[in-house]
Scaffold this motif. Sequence first.
Motif, PDB file in Angstrom:
ATOM      1  N   CYS A  97      -7.201  -6.023  -1.079  1.00 26.41           N
ATOM      2  CA  CYS A  97      -6.550  -5.317  -2.170  1.00 26.41           C
ATOM      3  C   CYS A  97      -6.043  -3.966  -1.666  1.00 26.41           C
ATOM      4  O   CYS A  97      -6.476  -3.452  -0.630  1.00 26.41           O
ATOM      5  CB  CYS A  97      -7.499  -5.125  -3.354  1.00 26.41           C
ATOM      6  SG  CYS A  97      -8.960  -4.121  -2.985  1.00 26.41           S
ATOM      7  N   THR A  98      -5.113  -3.391  -2.405  1.00 26.90           N
ATOM      8  CA  THR A  98      -4.550  -2.087  -2.060  1.00 26.90           C
ATOM      9  C   THR A  98      -5.438  -0.981  -2.633  1.00 26.90           C
ATOM     10  O   THR A  98      -6.226  -1.215  -3.559  1.00 26.90           O
ATOM     11  CB  THR A  98      -3.130  -1.956  -2.623  1.00 26.90           C
ATOM     12  OG1 THR A  98      -3.211  -2.000  -4.056  1.00 26.90           O
ATOM     13  CG2 THR A  98      -2.237  -3.084  -2.140  1.00 26.90           C
ATOM     14  N   PRO A  99      -5.324   0.263  -2.104  1.00 27.92           N
ATOM     15  CA  PRO A  99      -6.114   1.377  -2.663  1.00 27.92           C
ATOM     16  C   PRO A  99      -5.883   1.577  -4.158  1.00 27.92           C
ATOM     17  O   PRO A  99      -6.804   1.899  -4.905  1.00 27.92           O
ATOM     18  CB  PRO A  99      -5.640   2.583  -1.853  1.00 27.92           C
ATOM     19  CG  PRO A  99      -5.190   1.996  -0.544  1.00 27.92           C
ATOM     20  CD  PRO A  99      -4.575   0.677  -0.891  1.00 27.92           C
ATOM     21  N   ARG A 100      -4.644   1.415  -4.607  1.00 29.03           N
ATOM     22  CA  ARG A 100      -4.361   1.598  -6.030  1.00 29.03           C
ATOM     23  C   ARG A 100      -5.121   0.577  -6.874  1.00 29.03           C
ATOM     24  O   ARG A 100      -5.587   0.875  -7.970  1.00 29.03           O
ATOM     25  CB  ARG A 100      -2.854   1.485  -6.285  1.00 29.03           C
ATOM     26  CG  ARG A 100      -2.477   1.603  -7.747  1.00 29.03           C
ATOM     27  CD  ARG A 100      -2.835   2.962  -8.310  1.00 29.03           C
ATOM     28  NE  ARG A 100      -2.642   2.994  -9.752  1.00 29.03           N
ATOM     29  CZ  ARG A 100      -3.573   3.275 -10.633  1.00 29.03           C
ATOM     30  NH1 ARG A 100      -4.805   3.566 -10.222  1.00 29.03           N
ATOM     31  NH2 ARG A 100      -3.305   3.304 -11.923  1.00 29.03           N
ATOM     32  N   GLU A 138       0.829  -1.206   0.000  1.00 27.24           N
ATOM     33  CA  GLU A 138       0.000   0.000   0.000  1.00 27.24           C
ATOM     34  C   GLU A 138       0.863   1.255   0.000  1.00 27.24           C
ATOM     35  O   GLU A 138       0.587   2.227  -0.709  1.00 27.24           O
ATOM     36  CB  GLU A 138      -0.933  -0.019   1.209  1.00 27.24           C
ATOM     37  CG  GLU A 138      -2.039  -1.070   1.101  1.00 27.24           C
ATOM     38  CD  GLU A 138      -2.845  -1.186   2.381  1.00 27.24           C
ATOM     39  OE1 GLU A 138      -2.434  -0.546   3.374  1.00 27.24           O
ATOM     40  OE2 GLU A 138      -3.843  -1.909   2.401  1.00 27.24           O
ATOM     41  N   GLN A 139       1.939   1.238   0.783  1.00 27.95           N
ATOM     42  CA  GLN A 139       2.819   2.401   0.830  1.00 27.95           C
ATOM     43  C   GLN A 139       3.516   2.623  -0.504  1.00 27.95           C
ATOM     44  O   GLN A 139       3.792   3.755  -0.893  1.00 27.95           O
ATOM     45  CB  GLN A 139       3.854   2.228   1.945  1.00 27.95           C
ATOM     46  CG  GLN A 139       3.242   2.253   3.349  1.00 27.95           C
ATOM     47  CD  GLN A 139       4.269   1.938   4.414  1.00 27.95           C
ATOM     48  OE1 GLN A 139       5.444   1.764   4.120  1.00 27.95           O
ATOM     49  NE2 GLN A 139       3.817   1.868   5.663  1.00 27.95           N
ATOM     50  N   ALA A 140       3.776   1.557  -1.216  1.00 23.35           N
ATOM     51  CA  ALA A 140       4.443   1.677  -2.513  1.00 23.35           C
ATOM     52  C   ALA A 140       3.473   1.984  -3.635  1.00 23.35           C
ATOM     53  O   ALA A 140       3.879   2.100  -4.792  1.00 23.35           O
ATOM     54  CB  ALA A 140       5.181   0.384  -2.834  1.00 23.35           C
ATOM     55  N   SER A 192     -12.271  -0.673 -10.158  1.00 22.35           N
ATOM     56  CA  SER A 192     -13.256  -0.295  -9.140  1.00 22.35           C
ATOM     57  C   SER A 192     -14.459  -1.222  -9.100  1.00 22.35           C
ATOM     58  O   SER A 192     -15.193  -1.247  -8.103  1.00 22.35           O
ATOM     59  CB  SER A 192     -13.713   1.150  -9.396  1.00 22.35           C
ATOM     60  OG  SER A 192     -14.297   1.251 -10.699  1.00 22.35           O
ATOM     61  N   VAL A 193     -14.681  -2.011 -10.171  1.00 23.65           N
ATOM     62  CA  VAL A 193     -15.883  -2.852 -10.221  1.00 23.65           C
ATOM     63  C   VAL A 193     -15.749  -4.096  -9.345  1.00 23.65           C
ATOM     64  O   VAL A 193     -16.739  -4.794  -9.103  1.00 23.65           O
ATOM     65  CB  VAL A 193     -16.176  -3.278 -11.672  1.00 23.65           C
ATOM     66  CG1 VAL A 193     -16.495  -2.066 -12.530  1.00 23.65           C
ATOM     67  CG2 VAL A 193     -15.006  -4.063 -12.260  1.00 23.65           C
ATOM     68  N   TRP A 194     -14.539  -4.403  -8.893  1.00 28.47           N
ATOM     69  CA  TRP A 194     -14.323  -5.648  -8.140  1.00 28.47           C
ATOM     70  C   TRP A 194     -14.183  -5.300  -6.658  1.00 28.47           C
ATOM     71  O   TRP A 194     -13.211  -4.677  -6.242  1.00 28.47           O
ATOM     72  CB  TRP A 194     -13.078  -6.341  -8.660  1.00 28.47           C
ATOM     73  CG  TRP A 194     -12.967  -7.785  -8.237  1.00 28.47           C
ATOM     74  CD1 TRP A 194     -13.832  -8.486  -7.473  1.00 28.47           C
ATOM     75  CD2 TRP A 194     -11.897  -8.674  -8.561  1.00 28.47           C
ATOM     76  NE1 TRP A 194     -13.405  -9.770  -7.301  1.00 28.47           N
ATOM     77  CE2 TRP A 194     -12.210  -9.917  -7.969  1.00 28.47           C
ATOM     78  CE3 TRP A 194     -10.734  -8.564  -9.299  1.00 28.47           C
ATOM     79  CZ2 TRP A 194     -11.375 -11.026  -8.095  1.00 28.47           C
ATOM     80  CZ3 TRP A 194      -9.909  -9.673  -9.427  1.00 28.47           C
ATOM     81  CH2 TRP A 194     -10.227 -10.885  -8.830  1.00 28.47           C
ATOM     82  N   ARG A 195     -15.141  -5.722  -5.890  1.00 30.24           N
ATOM     83  CA  ARG A 195     -15.151  -5.422  -4.458  1.00 30.24           C
ATOM     84  C   ARG A 195     -14.733  -6.647  -3.658  1.00 30.24           C
ATOM     85  O   ARG A 195     -14.993  -7.794  -4.074  1.00 30.24           O
ATOM     86  CB  ARG A 195     -16.552  -4.977  -4.021  1.00 30.24           C
ATOM     87  CG  ARG A 195     -17.021  -3.675  -4.691  1.00 30.24           C
ATOM     88  CD  ARG A 195     -18.328  -3.190  -4.090  1.00 30.24           C
ATOM     89  NE  ARG A 195     -19.387  -4.185  -4.220  1.00 30.24           N
ATOM     90  CZ  ARG A 195     -20.160  -4.319  -5.304  1.00 30.24           C
ATOM     91  NH1 ARG A 195     -19.967  -3.533  -6.352  1.00 30.24           N
ATOM     92  NH2 ARG A 195     -21.118  -5.225  -5.344  1.00 30.24           N
ATOM     93  N   PRO A 196     -14.099  -6.438  -2.480  1.00 35.71           N
ATOM     94  CA  PRO A 196     -13.715  -7.570  -1.637  1.00 35.71           C
ATOM     95  C   PRO A 196     -14.910  -8.467  -1.330  1.00 35.71           C
ATOM     96  O   PRO A 196     -16.022  -7.987  -1.074  1.00 35.71           O
ATOM     97  CB  PRO A 196     -13.160  -6.910  -0.369  1.00 35.71           C
ATOM     98  CG  PRO A 196     -12.662  -5.577  -0.847  1.00 35.71           C
ATOM     99  CD  PRO A 196     -13.623  -5.146  -1.919  1.00 35.71           C
ATOM    100  N   GLY A 197     -14.662  -9.788  -1.377  1.00 36.92           N
ATOM    101  CA  GLY A 197     -15.710 -10.774  -1.139  1.00 36.92           C
ATOM    102  C   GLY A 197     -16.336 -11.292  -2.412  1.00 36.92           C
ATOM    103  O   GLY A 197     -17.001 -12.331  -2.402  1.00 36.92           O
ATOM    104  N   ALA A 231      -2.270  -4.150  -6.093  1.00 36.58           N
ATOM    105  CA  ALA A 231      -2.115  -5.560  -5.724  1.00 36.58           C
ATOM    106  C   ALA A 231      -3.381  -6.050  -5.049  1.00 36.58           C
ATOM    107  O   ALA A 231      -4.101  -5.301  -4.384  1.00 36.58           O
ATOM    108  CB  ALA A 231      -0.920  -5.739  -4.793  1.00 36.58           C
ATOM    109  N   ALA A 232      -3.649  -7.361  -5.244  1.00 38.58           N
ATOM    110  CA  ALA A 232      -4.825  -7.969  -4.620  1.00 38.58           C
ATOM    111  C   ALA A 232      -4.510  -9.412  -4.293  1.00 38.58           C
ATOM    112  O   ALA A 232      -3.654 -10.045  -4.926  1.00 38.58           O
ATOM    113  CB  ALA A 232      -6.038  -7.892  -5.543  1.00 38.58           C
TER     114      ALA A 232
END
Length: 680
Positions: free
Chosen positions: A27-30, A8-10, A36-41, A14-15
């Motif tokens: 996943c990371t914010p980037r 995340e800092q870099a 954006s269409v893929w949400r955790p879970g 990544a997910a």
Amino acid sequence: MVDFEGLEQAAVAAALVTGPTHRLTRCTPRFRDLISVWRPGQEAGIALAGPELRPLLRALDLAGSDRPTPLVTVPQPPWPGGRPEQVLCAVSCTPVDPSEGDADGSVLLLVTPVQSESSSAAARQHVTADRAEDLARYEALLSAVPQVVWRMTADQGETFTLVGRLGETGGGLWNPTGPGFSWMDAVHPKDHEVFAAQWAATARGDALLDAVVRIRQDGEPVRYRYMRIVTVPVLRDGAVAEWIGTVADAEDQWKVRTRDRLLERVSAVSSSDNLSRVFATTAAAVVPDLTDALAIFQLRYPDDADTGVLYASRVRTALAKGVALLGPISEDFALGALSRETIYRRKTQMITFPPGRPPEGLVSDASAAWMARAQATSLALIPIVIDGRTAALAAASSCLGNPPPAQIELGLLEEVLRSVEEPLRRTLELQSLRNTALTLQRSFLVTPPQIRGGELAAVYHPASTTAEIGGDWYDATLLPDGALALSIGDVAGHDLQAATEMTKTSSMLRALAYTAGTDGPAHTLSQLDHVTQGVSTAALVTALHAVLRPTTGHRWQVTLSNAGHPPPLLIPTTGHARHLTGAAAPDLPLCVTPGAARHEGQFDLRDGETLLLYTDGLVERRGTDISESMDQLAHRVAALRSSDHSLAALLQGLLPTAGEAVDDIAVIAFRADRTRHPMA
């Protein structure tokens, strides 16, 4: 374990996805900004259902395979002006062991933008621009997976290690830097063609280069290690500005996958009963993956162990493309000193040498001459041990100047050869059993006697398969009154017991025929049926018995009786050959019903005509009806007769080619010929 805080800092996209459905667990914010269409879970099949995201779903499915993952175009939300943005991304899918969640089937997904359709600086802000930014971005990557990140100039002339050092990966890799360096200088010669094609495809933007290749080890000009190389070109204004990629150790990955593939190839021989097929399948499985040439020899030990001489027969060979053919060897091929030592020590030995120059005195002259022609650089001798004794010897060579095999390749070759030891044991046992049975059979197959006024010829042809031991026989006996008794038969079964029952049945028929007096063949077969049902264990026997008596006018009167056997073939001097289905209509086979009626047929055999008796192996063909095969036999006989063959040559011409016989074949024929030993 995956260090998500570092990722995340870099600002790495990544997910972590788990399970066969690729469920997004973290996943990371980037990554959220980019996809954006893929949400955790969510599972990948649901979140990436649209056709524009299907390439990304395919990249996930390729994770952990040998196939390269593609470059994919990731659609972005509409810009304020409504213009959609497409970002070309390199996708890396690496199996990992996460610190939380379901570890089974977990994959670390890294998505790196490499080009944008927009020429604006904002659209290209995540594309690698200089070495300092590369270092900051990928320091966290090294903590996530064990690999080295590198950057290369566009002309492949200079390489920089961004994170890690190649010398710390895989036990030390050859890693020269500076002008003139090319990846191909480090790649194994046998991997050049495939690796170069993959690199070119990546340069065109067709796919992400993701390959397992052999890379030279530092300070070792002929030692290589399997490495996984992942790389993509960094594009600026449509042109390759530089390359960025990773190198990771892949020895274990290569071994597991190659082992499974090779053992699957040779698994077919587990049920084989043919020695040549066992060796052929094994040799073909390992060339060219593990070696450029493999020859397998069956050993023949001397009766006198003190002579120190060992002989071998080369059973099968397999050669890679371009390797010189091995020359023929004689049956008394004597093995060299290195082979003898390997056989008695029962331990693999390998020697390496300059191309085409094996050490003198260690191998036979024939082997040394071939190694010179093949530009061999190594020879590995691997014993195949059965019950504590070396039964066969495998000789593997690297050729065409290629480097010798690495220890991992040699170990895998040993494992593949060990996997065939059990089917080989069974095959050798069957071969020994068959040789015993054939010796027994042939001891009862008489040499046809000289006949006044006629010619006799016979042939026995064993089946092609080692497992089959038939009960076929033929016989020719001169009777006390000057007549000739011919018989042919087949005891049901394909084992040593069938061969044993054949010897008893044929011997009894000969004795009964010799003492028959004026009784005809039907009476003789009735007596044989009665005796065999009393003293034999044979379940079923077919037999045809004929008595030929010379008559006036250079003719022979033939009287015969058929107990369930294929009808004989009459071959006239001219015209069509025909099967005697009328005069020799078959009765029941022997050993079926006590007291079964037996009948006789009679006809004259004129001068020049031939009577052919055969067992069913001569007319049995896979996928062919028996009546059709019998017709083909009649046509074949006519063709051979027109070529003026001798009787013995005619019989040889009727036999199938090598490997075609599905059953043993026995044939005996009589030709009336007044020019041979004229009748008194």
